[in-house]
Enzyme design. Structure first.
Site, PDB file in Angstrom:
ATOM      1  N   ASN A   1       4.036  -5.455  -7.715  1.00 20.97           N
ATOM      2  CA  ASN A   1       2.778  -4.703  -7.876  1.00 20.97           C
ATOM      3  C   ASN A   1       2.818  -3.769  -9.088  1.00 20.97           C
ATOM      4  O   ASN A   1       1.948  -2.915  -9.246  1.00 20.97           O
ATOM      5  CB  ASN A   1       2.464  -3.906  -6.600  1.00 20.97           C
ATOM      6  CG  ASN A   1       3.511  -2.832  -6.305  1.00 20.97           C
ATOM      7  OD1 ASN A   1       4.467  -2.670  -7.057  1.00 20.97           O
ATOM      8  ND2 ASN A   1       3.331  -2.110  -5.216  1.00 20.97           N
TER       9      ASN A   1
ATOM     10  N   HIS B   1       5.323  -1.573  -9.805  1.00 18.34           N
ATOM     11  CA  HIS B   1       6.038  -0.294  -9.658  1.00 18.34           C
ATOM     12  C   HIS B   1       7.341  -0.286 -10.455  1.00 18.34           C
ATOM     13  O   HIS B   1       7.954  -1.322 -10.689  1.00 18.34           O
ATOM     14  CB  HIS B   1       6.255   0.081  -8.185  1.00 18.34           C
ATOM     15  CG  HIS B   1       7.305  -0.673  -7.433  1.00 18.34           C
ATOM     16  ND1 HIS B   1       7.119  -1.137  -6.153  1.00 18.34           N
ATOM     17  CD2 HIS B   1       8.572  -1.026  -7.743  1.00 18.34           C
ATOM     18  CE1 HIS B   1       8.218  -1.715  -5.711  1.00 18.34           C
ATOM     19  NE2 HIS B   1       9.106  -1.675  -6.665  1.00 18.34           N
TER      20      HIS B   1
ATOM     21  N   GLU C   1       4.595   3.783  -6.959  1.00 13.16           N
ATOM     22  CA  GLU C   1       3.642   2.744  -6.584  1.00 13.16           C
ATOM     23  C   GLU C   1       2.311   2.902  -7.330  1.00 13.16           C
ATOM     24  O   GLU C   1       2.023   3.983  -7.863  1.00 13.16           O
ATOM     25  CB  GLU C   1       3.385   2.834  -5.072  1.00 13.16           C
ATOM     26  CG  GLU C   1       4.625   2.620  -4.205  1.00 13.16           C
ATOM     27  CD  GLU C   1       4.988   1.155  -4.035  1.00 13.16           C
ATOM     28  OE1 GLU C   1       4.875   0.370  -4.993  1.00 13.16           O
ATOM     29  OE2 GLU C   1       5.398   0.786  -2.921  1.00 13.16           O
TER      30      GLU C   1
HETATM   31  C1  GLP Z   1      12.580  -2.274  -5.489  1.00 10.43           C
HETATM   32  C2  GLP Z   1      13.202  -1.086  -6.255  1.00 10.43           C
HETATM   33  C3  GLP Z   1      12.871  -1.160  -7.705  1.00 10.43           C
HETATM   34  C4  GLP Z   1      13.063  -2.603  -8.144  1.00 10.43           C
HETATM   35  C5  GLP Z   1      11.982  -3.445  -7.548  1.00 10.43           C
HETATM   36  C6  GLP Z   1      12.160  -4.935  -7.773  1.00 10.43           C
HETATM   37  O1  GLP Z   1      11.770  -1.912  -4.452  1.00 10.43           O
HETATM   38  N1  GLP Z   1      12.842   0.197  -5.790  1.00 10.43           N
HETATM   39  O2  GLP Z   1      13.686  -0.262  -8.435  1.00 10.43           O
HETATM   40  O3  GLP Z   1      12.990  -2.698  -9.533  1.00 10.43           O
HETATM   41  O4  GLP Z   1      11.742  -3.128  -6.207  1.00 10.43           O
HETATM   42  O5  GLP Z   1      13.122  -5.459  -6.916  1.00 10.43           O
HETATM   43  P1  GLP Z   1      13.655  -6.959  -7.032  1.00 10.43           P
HETATM   44  O6  GLP Z   1      14.502  -6.992  -8.265  1.00 10.43           O
HETATM   45  O7  GLP Z   1      14.458  -7.157  -5.778  1.00 10.43           O
HETATM   46  O8  GLP Z   1      12.474  -7.830  -7.132  1.00 10.43           O
END
Ligand code: GLP
Length: 261
Positions: free
Chosen positions: A136, A138, A143
């Protein structure tokens, strides 16, 4: 923004590891900002391999993580404290006294958030901040519709992020609703940001981050305001970019001293 597109998650991780290694070896007291999630696991594997081959030492490095779940202590299997131990800290020569994560279990979270910001400042700020991106848009756990001027604070996860991260917990109901995260303003103070994104699920967020307007609807788009951001993407994460060929063109025409800048 510098956009570097590579074939696969593995080649992205190798490139990102080179960038991290260069920062660590070129500074007397490097300060790294660290990220969690699935994406940086391959990067940490590369860094551990460099260390095991005797090519990289973290002895004088200080680290600050981006975020942590509220209420999950360091021994909890899903805490980011545990993640960092598993994927990096247990395998390299970092001084554990110099590794910091946001205080998800502090009795006074507000005070602990302020202290986290102070610790980063006392360390001289972050030289290189590693980032992933949520589907999304973030970064950290900031968020959509968050303040783009935010500092380290307690935030509430969106329902989408709870669904996205449920795969680590087994069930959505197990995912904490509250987190502590560096704010967008904290992240933007790092001297260099390195964002890694791989896989098709990130393509939309990546396109909005790089080519969309700067907007709290895509918190990662705030990075457009930062003077030095390197984005490393695999082909799948890059596939919605309108100016993909332009980014390749720019990379091919870099001057020698701009290589890996
Ligand atoms: C998580 C973390 C982020 C991360 C993102 C993507 O919730 N808080 O810092 O960059 O989501 O995660 P993933 O690499 O598992 O897709």
């Amino acid at each position: 923004m510098e956009i570097l597109i590579r074939e696969s998650p593995e080649t992205c991780a190798a490139l990102a590891a080179q960038i991290v290694a260069r920062t660590v070896t070129s500074l007397a007291r490097p300060v790294l900002g660290l990220a969690t999630g699935g994406t940086p696991q391959l990067l940490y594997r590369e860094l551990v391999a460099l260390h095991e081959r005797g090519e990289l030492s973290f002895r004088s490095t200080t680290t600050f993580n981006l975020d942590e779940y509220v209420g999950l202590g360091p021994s909890d299997a899903n805490s980011y404290h545990r993640y960092m131990q598993t994927h990096l800290f247990d395998h390299v020569d970092l001084d554990r006294e110099q590794t910091f994560l946001p205080p998800g279990s502090a009795p006074d979270l507000r005070q602990a958030c302020r202290e986290y910001e102070e610790l980063i400042a006392e360390a001289g700020g972050i030289d290189l901040q590693i980032l992933g991106i949520g589907a999304n848009g973030h970064i950290g756990f900031n968020e959509p519709t968050c303040s783009l001027g935010s500092r380290t604070w307690v935030k509430i996860l969106s329902e989408q992020t709870i669904r996205d991260n449920a795969r680590y917990f087994g069930d959505e109901s197990e995912v904490p609703r509250h987190v502590v995260t560096m704010g967008i303003a904290t992240i933007l103070e790092a001297r260099h940001c390195l964002l890694l994104a791989t896989g098709p699920k990130k393509a939309d967020a990546v396109q909005r981050m790089i080519e969309g307007p700067v907007s709290a609807m895509c918190p990662a788009s705030a990075l457009q305001m930062h003077p030095r951001v390197t984005v490393v993407l695999d082909e799948e994460a890059a596939f919605l970019l309108t100016f993909k060929e332009h980014y390749r063109w720019v990379e091919r025409h870099k001057l020698d001293w701009q290589q890996l800048e």
